[in-house]
Design a protein around this motif. Sequence first.
Motif, PDB file in Angstrom:
ATOM      1  N   ASP A   1       0.812  -1.224   0.000  1.00 30.08           N
ATOM      2  CA  ASP A   1       0.000   0.000   0.000  1.00 30.08           C
ATOM      3  C   ASP A   1       0.844   1.271   0.000  1.00 30.08           C
ATOM      4  N   LEU A   2       2.138   1.133  -0.189  1.00 33.55           N
ATOM      5  CA  LEU A   2       3.039   2.282  -0.144  1.00 33.55           C
ATOM      6  C   LEU A   2       3.435   2.711  -1.550  1.00 33.55           C
ATOM      7  N   GLN A   3       3.179   3.971  -1.852  1.00 33.51           N
ATOM      8  CA  GLN A   3       3.653   4.541  -3.115  1.00 33.51           C
ATOM      9  C   GLN A   3       4.930   5.319  -2.825  1.00 33.51           C
ATOM     10  N   VAL A   4       5.974   5.084  -3.620  1.00 32.82           N
ATOM     11  CA  VAL A   4       7.256   5.773  -3.466  1.00 32.82           C
ATOM     12  C   VAL A   4       7.578   6.463  -4.789  1.00 32.82           C
ATOM     13  N   THR A   5       7.905   7.748  -4.699  1.00 34.54           N
ATOM     14  CA  THR A   5       8.290   8.518  -5.878  1.00 34.54           C
ATOM     15  C   THR A   5       9.632   9.182  -5.603  1.00 34.54           C
ATOM     16  N   MET A   6      10.583   8.980  -6.504  1.00 31.03           N
ATOM     17  CA  MET A   6      11.850   9.705  -6.446  1.00 31.03           C
ATOM     18  C   MET A   6      11.682  10.838  -7.458  1.00 31.03           C
ATOM     19  N   SER A   7      11.558  12.076  -6.949  1.00 27.32           N
ATOM     20  CA  SER A   7      11.188  13.163  -7.844  1.00 27.32           C
ATOM     21  C   SER A   7      12.314  14.114  -8.211  1.00 27.32           C
ATOM     22  N   GLN A   8      13.406  14.098  -7.464  1.00 28.44           N
ATOM     23  CA  GLN A   8      14.453  15.079  -7.737  1.00 28.44           C
ATOM     24  C   GLN A   8      15.762  14.619  -7.115  1.00 28.44           C
ATOM     25  N   THR A   9      16.867  14.947  -7.770  1.00 29.23           N
ATOM     26  CA  THR A   9      18.196  14.675  -7.216  1.00 29.23           C
ATOM     27  C   THR A   9      19.070  15.913  -7.395  1.00 29.23           C
ATOM     28  N   GLU A  10      19.991  16.095  -6.479  1.00 30.84           N
ATOM     29  CA  GLU A  10      20.926  17.214  -6.544  1.00 30.84           C
ATOM     30  C   GLU A  10      22.291  16.759  -6.025  1.00 30.84           C
ATOM     31  N   LEU A  11      23.327  17.347  -6.576  1.00 33.45           N
ATOM     32  CA  LEU A  11      24.680  17.176  -6.043  1.00 33.45           C
ATOM     33  C   LEU A  11      25.158  18.544  -5.559  1.00 33.45           C
ATOM     34  N   THR A  12      25.715  18.598  -4.340  1.00 30.89           N
ATOM     35  CA  THR A  12      26.202  19.870  -3.811  1.00 30.89           C
ATOM     36  C   THR A  12      27.560  19.669  -3.139  1.00 30.89           C
TER      37      THR A  12
ATOM     38  N   GLY B   1      -3.328   2.619   1.515  1.00 31.13           N
ATOM     39  CA  GLY B   1      -4.125   1.603   2.195  1.00 31.13           C
ATOM     40  C   GLY B   1      -5.147   2.172   3.151  1.00 31.13           C
ATOM     41  N   GLU B   2      -5.825   1.250   3.805  1.00 34.36           N
ATOM     42  CA  GLU B   2      -6.863   1.618   4.778  1.00 34.36           C
ATOM     43  C   GLU B   2      -6.363   1.498   6.211  1.00 34.36           C
ATOM     44  N   LYS B   3      -5.100   1.055   6.389  1.00 35.09           N
ATOM     45  CA  LYS B   3      -4.502   0.930   7.715  1.00 35.09           C
ATOM     46  C   LYS B   3      -3.173   1.676   7.723  1.00 35.09           C
ATOM     47  N   GLU B   4      -2.727   2.011   8.938  1.00 35.39           N
ATOM     48  CA  GLU B   4      -1.418   2.644   9.036  1.00 35.39           C
ATOM     49  C   GLU B   4      -0.343   1.633   8.661  1.00 35.39           C
ATOM     50  N   ILE B   5       0.754   2.139   8.114  1.00 32.70           N
ATOM     51  CA  ILE B   5       1.891   1.290   7.740  1.00 32.70           C
ATOM     52  C   ILE B   5       3.164   1.909   8.298  1.00 32.70           C
ATOM     53  N   ASP B   6       4.154   1.080   8.486  1.00 29.21           N
ATOM     54  CA  ASP B   6       5.444   1.571   8.963  1.00 29.21           C
ATOM     55  C   ASP B   6       6.128   2.384   7.873  1.00 29.21           C
ATOM     56  N   THR B   7       6.708   3.502   8.272  1.00 34.15           N
ATOM     57  CA  THR B   7       7.543   4.276   7.359  1.00 34.15           C
ATOM     58  C   THR B   7       8.830   3.477   7.157  1.00 34.15           C
ATOM     59  N   PRO B   8       9.254   3.245   5.914  1.00 35.00           N
ATOM     60  CA  PRO B   8      10.503   2.486   5.714  1.00 35.00           C
ATOM     61  C   PRO B   8      11.676   3.188   6.394  1.00 35.00           C
ATOM     62  N   ASN B   9      12.521   2.410   7.034  1.00 35.05           N
ATOM     63  CA  ASN B   9      13.733   2.968   7.637  1.00 35.05           C
ATOM     64  C   ASN B   9      14.630   3.514   6.532  1.00 35.05           C
ATOM     65  N   PRO B  10      15.422   4.528   6.832  1.00 41.85           N
ATOM     66  CA  PRO B  10      16.329   5.077   5.808  1.00 41.85           C
ATOM     67  C   PRO B  10      17.252   4.017   5.207  1.00 41.85           C
ATOM     68  N   GLU B  11      17.577   2.978   5.985  1.00 38.46           N
ATOM     69  CA  GLU B  11      18.482   1.926   5.499  1.00 38.46           C
ATOM     70  C   GLU B  11      17.905   1.147   4.322  1.00 38.46           C
ATOM     71  N   HIS B  12      16.615   1.303   4.067  1.00 29.06           N
ATOM     72  CA  HIS B  12      15.995   0.611   2.936  1.00 29.06           C
ATOM     73  C   HIS B  12      16.196   1.352   1.620  1.00 29.06           C
ATOM     74  N   PHE B  13      16.961   2.431   1.664  1.00 34.61           N
ATOM     75  CA  PHE B  13      17.296   3.196   0.463  1.00 34.61           C
ATOM     76  C   PHE B  13      18.801   3.158   0.266  1.00 34.61           C
ATOM     77  N   SER B  14      19.231   3.139  -0.990  1.00 32.67           N
ATOM     78  CA  SER B  14      20.653   3.138  -1.330  1.00 32.67           C
ATOM     79  C   SER B  14      20.869   3.973  -2.577  1.00 32.67           C
ATOM     80  N   VAL B  15      22.110   4.371  -2.762  1.00 37.28           N
ATOM     81  CA  VAL B  15      22.563   4.939  -4.023  1.00 37.28           C
ATOM     82  C   VAL B  15      23.692   4.048  -4.509  1.00 37.28           C
TER      83      VAL B  15
END
Length: 171
Positions: free
Chosen positions: A31-42, A72-86
């Motif tokens: 039930d989780l929608q994830v969008t990567m909408s922008q990237t930047e290098l600084t 969804g119709e129920k609360e869900i856990d926010t993914p931990n940051p560790e579930h993302f990588s570059v």
Amino acid sequence: MPATVTATPQAAEVTAPPMPSASGDSITWRDLQVTMSQTELTWDFINEYGSQRIPSAGTKFMWVRVQLKNWGEKEIDTPNPEHFSVLYAAAEFKPTYGHRQDYADYTALDDVLFPSQQVDTWLRFDVPASAELEDLRFVFLPDSSQVGVSFSSPNYPYAEGKPTFVWNCGT
């Protein structure tokens, strides 16, 4: 007389990397929608306390803007940051403390997303100074916290059969 056993060869399963999505594309996992909408290098940033932060020698900051929505119709856990990588070449980078002034930081999110709740936030990664957006991939691993087991090969096993979602970071 010994019995003759004939083995039937089995094809090895080849794990190919998922076809990367483009920036702005959404994926839905459960039930989780994830969008990567922008990237930047600084080369620096101002943190929430007004101090300038400069990367370690040989690195620069990569920022990834991510939107999450609970369909969804129920609360869900926010993914931990560790579930993302570059990914860059044969290296995998994990997010780290960012807290850039005037930007919502992923690490400050609540632990749950309520039905219909949407959040718009940023993740920070420290990447090699030579990295360009066109060479980087952003990855969401809902069931795993590591893309590869061996960092010595550019052929990632992509979380060994677990769901893996990949976006191109360049335009």
